[in-house]
Design an enzyme around this catalytic site. Structure first.
Site, PDB file in Angstrom:
ATOM      1  N   GLU A 146      -6.906   7.800   4.962  1.00 49.23           N
ATOM      2  CA  GLU A 146      -5.656   8.109   4.263  1.00 49.23           C
ATOM      3  C   GLU A 146      -5.364   7.024   3.244  1.00 49.23           C
ATOM      4  OE1 GLU A 146      -0.944   9.027   5.220  1.00 49.23           O
ATOM      5  OE2 GLU A 146      -2.074   7.697   6.550  1.00 49.23           O
ATOM      6  N   GLU A 243       5.562  14.149   9.021  1.00 45.66           N
ATOM      7  CA  GLU A 243       5.703  12.704   9.086  1.00 45.66           C
ATOM      8  C   GLU A 243       6.781  12.282   8.096  1.00 45.66           C
ATOM      9  OE1 GLU A 243       2.506   9.121   9.415  1.00 45.66           O
ATOM     10  OE2 GLU A 243       2.827   9.896   7.399  1.00 45.66           O
TER      11      GLU A 243
END
Length: 266
Positions: A146, A243
């Site tokens: 990520e 998230e």
């Protein structure tokens, strides 16, 4: 919008409750899967119990990080001086992933070391990924890379999704894929439609939050109907991790989900 599946990130959602109570809250809200970064403060058996009792699937965990004031506070993978720490943490993550039947581990790149060139950090990062993917492949776990914007985490090494994509292509293994965080991608690159189309073929997991405040969809600058429709048009079939930081309570922040069928959205 059939085909989209959302999971609750228990680090960010239901924070009105102690961590162990968030599993039941997520299930009651309609979620069928959860993710969270750091499971290592709880015995595996406790986490298994909460998943089992609430009918939840564990989707994602992260590799371990160091204390908040340590150079490893965002991970160890790019640090030439901490290879043993990275490997021990990776093995611990894989132990938890196996016990929790968790398919994905986010391999955190870490902060750019002060005493290391970018080229040397990239070489170490790639070497560590290659070592880790051999371990992960033995148990069918997929490692996710990520990119994180440096406004949120200054000096984070992997701060460009196209560098992350180049690494995934170079590694060329089904055990290493991207985690496409829509919030970070927009903060770093903008031009979200083009970037989703370019990066999604290398992506195994998606996360969402609305820039600039990293709150729930509909709170910021993105057109989420367009984003979700694009994911559907591109045949994304994986989970979408919520998230984000709710502006009020978690339950109030879930109102955007009413636009999507319950069996598909959660």
């Amino acid at each position: 919008m059939a085909g989209l599946r959302f999971c609750a990130n228990l680090k960010w959602l239901f924070t009105e409750l102690p961590f162990e109570q968030r599993f039941a809250a997520a299930a009651k809200a309609g979620f069928r899967a959860v993710e969270y970064a750091q499971p290592y403060g709880w015995p595996v058996g406790v986490l298994q119990k909460h998943l089992r009792e609430n009918g939840l699937q564990q989707i994602l965990i992260n590799t371990p990080v160091g204390p908040p004031d340590s150079p490893l506070r965002s991970g160890a993978a790019c640090h030439p001086d901490y290879v043993a720490e990275f490997q021990n943490g990776m093995l611990q993550a894989l132990e938890y992933a196996a016990a929790l039947s968790c398919p994905f581990v986010h391999l955190q790149a870490g902060l750019q070391p002060d005493n290391t060139t970018v080229a040397a950090a990239l070489m170490q990062f790639t070497d560590n990924i290659n070592w880790a993917r051999e371990q992960a492949g033995k148990q069918g776990v997929v490692l996710l890379l990520e990119a994180i914007n440096r406004h949120d985490i200054p000096h984070f090494f992997l701060s460009d999704y196209y560098l992350a994509a180049d690494i995934v292509r170079q590694i060329n293994s089904p055990s290493v894929r991207l985690m496409l965080d829509i919030y970070h991608c927009q903060m770093m690159h903008g031009d979200l439609s083009r970037n989703i189309a370019a990066l999604l073929p290398l992506t195994a997991h998606v996360q969402i939050a609305d820039p600039p405040t990293r709150s729930e969809p509909g709170s910021g600058e993105l057109n989420w109907d367009f984003v979700f429709n694009q994911l559907q048009r591109l045949d994304y079939a994986g989970w979408i991790g919520c998230e984000y930081r709710p502006l009020s309570t978690t339950l109030e922040s879930l109102g955007w989900m009413t636009a999507y069928p319950a069996d598909a959205a959660r």
